[in-house]
Design a protein around this motif. Structure first.
Motif, PDB file in Angstrom:
ATOM      1  N   ASN A 135      44.141 139.473  31.273  1.00 12.78           N
ATOM      2  CA  ASN A 135      44.027 140.888  31.662  1.00 12.78           C
ATOM      3  C   ASN A 135      42.884 141.005  32.661  1.00 12.78           C
ATOM      4  OD1 ASN A 135      44.353 143.614  31.773  1.00 12.78           O
ATOM      5  ND2 ASN A 135      43.619 144.046  29.702  1.00 12.78           N
ATOM      6  N   ILE A 136      43.239 141.031  33.930  1.00 15.90           N
ATOM      7  CA  ILE A 136      42.219 140.999  34.981  1.00 15.90           C
ATOM      8  C   ILE A 136      42.182 142.352  35.706  1.00 15.90           C
ATOM      9  CG2 ILE A 136      41.379 139.705  37.003  1.00 15.90           C
ATOM     10  CD1 ILE A 136      41.744 137.985  34.459  1.00 15.90           C
ATOM     11  N   ILE A 137      40.968 142.870  35.862  1.00 14.94           N
ATOM     12  CA  ILE A 137      40.821 144.168  36.530  1.00 14.94           C
ATOM     13  C   ILE A 137      39.718 144.062  37.584  1.00 14.94           C
ATOM     14  CG2 ILE A 137      40.317 146.627  36.224  1.00 14.94           C
ATOM     15  CD1 ILE A 137      40.854 146.132  33.165  1.00 14.94           C
ATOM     16  N   ALA A 138      40.061 144.406  38.817  1.00 11.61           N
ATOM     17  CA  ALA A 138      39.019 144.538  39.846  1.00 11.61           C
ATOM     18  C   ALA A 138      38.930 146.019  40.157  1.00 11.61           C
ATOM     19  CB  ALA A 138      39.400 143.761  41.099  1.00 11.61           C
ATOM     20  N   SER A 139      37.718 146.571  40.041  1.00 10.24           N
ATOM     21  CA  SER A 139      37.585 148.012  40.247  1.00 10.24           C
ATOM     22  C   SER A 139      36.702 148.301  41.452  1.00 10.24           C
ATOM     23  CB  SER A 139      36.968 148.634  38.995  1.00 10.24           C
ATOM     24  OG  SER A 139      36.710 149.994  39.263  1.00 10.24           O
ATOM     25  N   SER A 140      37.117 149.271  42.249  1.00 10.67           N
ATOM     26  CA  SER A 140      36.255 149.661  43.372  1.00 10.67           C
ATOM     27  C   SER A 140      35.517 150.958  43.040  1.00 10.67           C
ATOM     28  CB  SER A 140      37.084 149.799  44.664  1.00 10.67           C
ATOM     29  OG  SER A 140      38.116 150.744  44.508  1.00 10.67           O
ATOM     30  N   SER A 141      35.425 151.279  41.724  1.00  8.62           N
ATOM     31  CA  SER A 141      34.852 152.582  41.356  1.00  8.62           C
ATOM     32  C   SER A 141      33.372 152.700  41.744  1.00  8.62           C
ATOM     33  CB  SER A 141      35.037 152.855  39.862  1.00  8.62           C
ATOM     34  OG  SER A 141      34.234 152.025  39.107  1.00  8.62           O
ATOM     35  N   GLU A 142      32.648 151.573  41.780  1.00  7.70           N
ATOM     36  CA  GLU A 142      31.224 151.666  42.184  1.00  7.70           C
ATOM     37  C   GLU A 142      31.092 152.154  43.618  1.00  7.70           C
ATOM     38  OE1 GLU A 142      28.604 148.361  41.518  1.00  7.70           O
ATOM     39  OE2 GLU A 142      29.243 148.259  39.419  1.00  7.70           O
ATOM     40  N   MET A 143      32.064 151.701  44.435  1.00  9.44           N
ATOM     41  CA  MET A 143      32.059 152.130  45.830  1.00  9.44           C
ATOM     42  C   MET A 143      32.297 153.646  45.914  1.00  9.44           C
ATOM     43  SD  MET A 143      34.552 150.611  48.692  1.00  9.44           S
ATOM     44  CE  MET A 143      35.840 151.793  48.425  1.00  9.44           C
ATOM     45  N   HIS A 144      33.220 154.135  45.059  1.00  6.18           N
ATOM     46  CA  HIS A 144      33.524 155.569  45.073  1.00  6.18           C
ATOM     47  C   HIS A 144      32.399 156.397  44.457  1.00  6.18           C
ATOM     48  CE1 HIS A 144      37.331 154.197  46.398  1.00  6.18           C
ATOM     49  NE2 HIS A 144      37.570 153.561  45.271  1.00  6.18           N
ATOM     50  N   ALA A 145      31.588 155.749  43.604  1.00  7.12           N
ATOM     51  CA  ALA A 145      30.454 156.454  43.003  1.00  7.12           C
ATOM     52  C   ALA A 145      29.515 156.929  44.104  1.00  7.12           C
ATOM     53  CB  ALA A 145      29.722 155.540  42.029  1.00  7.12           C
ATOM     54  N   LYS A 146      29.411 156.130  45.174  1.00  8.02           N
ATOM     55  CA  LYS A 146      28.507 156.493  46.275  1.00  8.02           C
ATOM     56  C   LYS A 146      28.962 157.758  46.992  1.00  8.02           C
ATOM     57  CE  LYS A 146      27.207 151.742  47.023  1.00  8.02           C
ATOM     58  NZ  LYS A 146      27.919 150.591  47.506  1.00  8.02           N
ATOM     59  N   THR A 147      30.282 157.965  47.032  1.00  9.74           N
ATOM     60  CA  THR A 147      30.786 159.161  47.725  1.00  9.74           C
ATOM     61  C   THR A 147      31.103 160.290  46.748  1.00  9.74           C
ATOM     62  OG1 THR A 147      32.929 158.061  47.715  1.00  9.74           O
ATOM     63  CG2 THR A 147      31.732 158.049  49.795  1.00  9.74           C
ATOM     64  N   GLY A 148      30.899 160.019  45.453  1.00  5.79           N
ATOM     65  CA  GLY A 148      31.113 161.061  44.442  1.00  5.79           C
ATOM     66  C   GLY A 148      32.579 161.270  44.083  1.00  5.79           C
ATOM     67  N   GLY A 149      33.454 160.441  44.607  1.00  2.82           N
ATOM     68  CA  GLY A 149      34.887 160.562  44.304  1.00  2.82           C
ATOM     69  C   GLY A 149      35.670 159.570  45.147  1.00  2.82           C
ATOM     70  N   ILE A 150      36.959 159.496  44.874  1.00  7.39           N
ATOM     71  CA  ILE A 150      37.770 158.483  45.562  1.00  7.39           C
ATOM     72  C   ILE A 150      38.197 158.922  46.956  1.00  7.39           C
ATOM     73  CG2 ILE A 150      39.977 157.250  45.488  1.00  7.39           C
ATOM     74  CD1 ILE A 150      39.714 157.233  42.474  1.00  7.39           C
ATOM     75  N   ILE A 151      37.979 158.036  47.918  1.00  9.78           N
ATOM     76  CA  ILE A 151      38.542 158.257  49.253  1.00  9.78           C
ATOM     77  C   ILE A 151      39.773 157.347  49.321  1.00  9.78           C
ATOM     78  CG2 ILE A 151      38.142 158.016  51.740  1.00  9.78           C
ATOM     79  CD1 ILE A 151      35.147 158.539  51.100  1.00  9.78           C
ATOM     80  N   PRO A 152      40.995 157.950  49.326  1.00 10.43           N
ATOM     81  CA  PRO A 152      42.224 157.160  49.182  1.00 10.43           C
ATOM     82  C   PRO A 152      42.338 155.977  50.132  1.00 10.43           C
ATOM     83  CG  PRO A 152      42.736 159.488  49.038  1.00 10.43           C
ATOM     84  CD  PRO A 152      41.284 159.392  49.404  1.00 10.43           C
ATOM     85  N   GLU A 153      41.973 156.203  51.375  1.00  7.30           N
ATOM     86  CA  GLU A 153      42.083 155.130  52.386  1.00  7.30           C
ATOM     87  C   GLU A 153      41.220 153.924  51.996  1.00  7.30           C
ATOM     88  OE1 GLU A 153      42.846 153.154  56.004  1.00  7.30           O
ATOM     89  OE2 GLU A 153      43.920 154.735  54.940  1.00  7.30           O
ATOM     90  N   GLN A 154      40.009 154.213  51.506  1.00  9.72           N
ATOM     91  CA  GLN A 154      39.116 153.113  51.111  1.00  9.72           C
ATOM     92  C   GLN A 154      39.623 152.412  49.863  1.00  9.72           C
ATOM     93  OE1 GLN A 154      35.039 154.237  50.810  1.00  9.72           O
ATOM     94  NE2 GLN A 154      34.877 154.727  52.971  1.00  9.72           N
ATOM     95  N   ALA A 155      40.188 153.186  48.936  1.00  7.44           N
ATOM     96  CA  ALA A 155      40.731 152.580  47.716  1.00  7.44           C
ATOM     97  C   ALA A 155      41.858 151.615  48.082  1.00  7.44           C
ATOM     98  CB  ALA A 155      41.248 153.671  46.781  1.00  7.44           C
ATOM     99  N   ALA A 156      42.704 152.021  49.030  1.00  5.62           N
ATOM    100  CA  ALA A 156      43.829 151.169  49.441  1.00  5.62           C
ATOM    101  C   ALA A 156      43.335 149.882  50.085  1.00  5.62           C
ATOM    102  CB  ALA A 156      44.735 151.941  50.400  1.00  5.62           C
ATOM    103  N   ARG A 157      42.301 149.990  50.901  1.00  5.48           N
ATOM    104  CA  ARG A 157      41.751 148.781  51.535  1.00  5.48           C
ATOM    105  C   ARG A 157      41.243 147.799  50.487  1.00  5.48           C
ATOM    106  NH1 ARG A 157      39.780 149.765  57.231  1.00  5.48           N
ATOM    107  NH2 ARG A 157      40.465 151.882  57.568  1.00  5.48           N
ATOM    108  N   GLN A 158      40.593 148.329  49.456  1.00  6.49           N
ATOM    109  CA  GLN A 158      40.082 147.455  48.390  1.00  6.49           C
ATOM    110  C   GLN A 158      41.240 146.821  47.631  1.00  6.49           C
ATOM    111  OE1 GLN A 158      36.852 146.609  48.098  1.00  6.49           O
ATOM    112  NE2 GLN A 158      36.613 147.889  49.893  1.00  6.49           N
ATOM    113  N   GLN A 159      42.328 147.573  47.472  1.00  4.26           N
ATOM    114  CA  GLN A 159      43.514 147.016  46.806  1.00  4.26           C
ATOM    115  C   GLN A 159      44.008 145.790  47.567  1.00  4.26           C
ATOM    116  OE1 GLN A 159      44.686 147.862  44.004  1.00  4.26           O
ATOM    117  NE2 GLN A 159      44.302 150.017  43.613  1.00  4.26           N
TER     118      GLN A 159
END
Ligand code: KG4
Ligand code: ZN
Length: 377
Positions: A27-51
């Motif tokens: 069960n492997i999970i890579a999360s980009s939530s720390e990156m979104h913590a800096k902007t206070g919420g998810i920026i969809p384009e950035q989330a997709a790039r991390q995916q």
């Protein structure tokens, strides 16, 4: 039967291999939530790039027979599709399951197109999965083995009919399950989701994203002494629709009430802790009240908590005590906290119990999928 699950609906890139819908092999999970913590919420384009960066190494690692749960920040760029194909020619899996919606379109596309490619290359059946329904299947997963004590811990499988409360970042739904794939929506939020309300109000208190765990930590501090007395007095924020004889919920008013409370004030740490407890209790009260009402009316054999907010300790405790207090027969099932938030193990589990492979060419993303949309799935 071993199924490889793939989940990329939001800011988590996850892959997992599950045997017979219950035993997690990896069960492997890579999360980009720390990156979104800096902007206070998810920026969809950035989330997709991390995916894009994480998907191949995460799948590769899940197939590497890793037995423990590993959580990473998003992987670096150096991994490539070529590396995956070079290393894994024919993995020991029977099928691939992938989340097709709901979620962010850019993020979903990464998982879906990867899964379709792998299905074609490896000649494995592929099962499209509704993320919201899949969350509920965390209740079928055996807990991860932690130390010797829990070694023999077998999960009690939920029995039907079951009522499920799915509380995630974008959705809040109460559904009745008469069997696998037999889902009836009975209620839910009319506006914001419970997780969304936590994320937004946390921001108003200056707490980091994701707001649920931040608020929960502060609330726990506030309640660490005299908790019973304090809980009785947590009445600051509204619990709308509680007196209506339906299963509807509403959380958008909470945001406004919190804003009114904090506007123009310089909050001290103690205020933040107290307000966190107030917010948490208002949300938990609404969720528990409507769930208990539904249990009394539909008399299910099981009550299943699911979704990221189901990781909340106060919610887990309160629903259990209300079920016991009311002498209700429904057995409460709560997944391990780590299995409540987004992962691919429940995606694989869902696909085992709802095994409907379709040709890979017919699979496409659907960001707007609702919890009862099982058509073409
Ligand atoms: O299911 P999930 O991981 O992702 C979605 O499908 O949306 O849910 C994420 C939500 C976020 O709103 C987050 O703040 C909330 O779950 N959450 C929690 C806790 N852990 C995550 N809320 C309350 N208490 C927690 N411990
Ligand atoms: Zn989710």
């Amino acid at each position: 039967m071993k199924i490889l699950g793939i989940e990329t609906s939001c800011d988590e890139t996850a892959a997992s291999v599950v045997n017979n819908g219950t035993k997690i092999l990896s069960n492997i999970i890579a999360s980009s939530s720390e990156m979104h913590a800096k902007t206070g919420g998810i920026i969809p384009e950035q989330a997709a790039r991390q995916q894009v960066k994480s998907i191949i190494p995460v799948i590769q690692e899940a197939l590497g027979k890793v037995t423990k749960l590993t959580r990473y920040k998003a992987y670096g760029e150096k991994n490539s599709v070529t590396r995956l194909f070079n290393n894994i020619v024919s993995p020991e899996i029977d099928a691939i399951a992938v989340t097709v919606g709901p979620g962010l379109i850019g993020s979903l596309l990464v998982g879906v197109e990867t899964a379709k490619t792998l299905s074609w290359v490896w000649k494995k059946p592929i099962i499209p999965v509704n993320h919201l329904v899949a969350h509920i299947y965390a209740n079928w997963l055996e807990p991860e083995v932690k130390g010797k004590k829990s070694k023999n811990k077998k999960i009690r499988k939920p029995e039907f009919p079951a009522l499920a409360l799915v509380v995630s970042g974008g959705h809040t739904d109460l559904v009745l399950m008469r069997g696998h794939g037999k889902i009836q929506w009975i209620g839910g939020t009319r506006d914001d989701a419970a997780g969304e309300a936590l994320d937004k109000t946390a921001r108003l208190l200056g707490l980091p994203y994701p707001g649920g765990p931040s608020i929960s930590k502060k609330a726990e501090k506030y309640l660490s002494e005299n908790s019973e007395f304090k809980i009785k007095n947590l009445k600051l924020f509204p619990r709308p629709l509680l007196n209506e004889k339906n299963f509807d919920l509403s959380f958008s008013g909470l945001k406004t009430a919190v804003l009114r409370e904090v506007r123009g004030k310089r909050l001290k740490e103690k205020d933040i802790e107290r307000l966190s407890a107030e917010i948490q209790e208002a949300i938990v009260d609404s969720l528990v009240e409507k769930s208990i009402r539904a249990i009394k009316i539909f008399k299910p054999k099981s009550f299943l908590l699911a979704g990221g907010v189901a990781a909340n300790k106060r919610l887990r405790k309160k629903i259990l005590s209300k079920i016991l207090e009311g002498g209700l027969k429904a057995k409460l099932h709560v997944p391990e906290p780590i299995l409540c938030t987004d992962n691919a193990a429940y995606v694989a589990s869902y696909a085992y119990f709802n095994y409907h492979p379709i040709p890979w060419k017919k699979i496409s993303v659907d960001p707007e999928l609702t919890i009862t949309d099982l058509k073409n799935l």
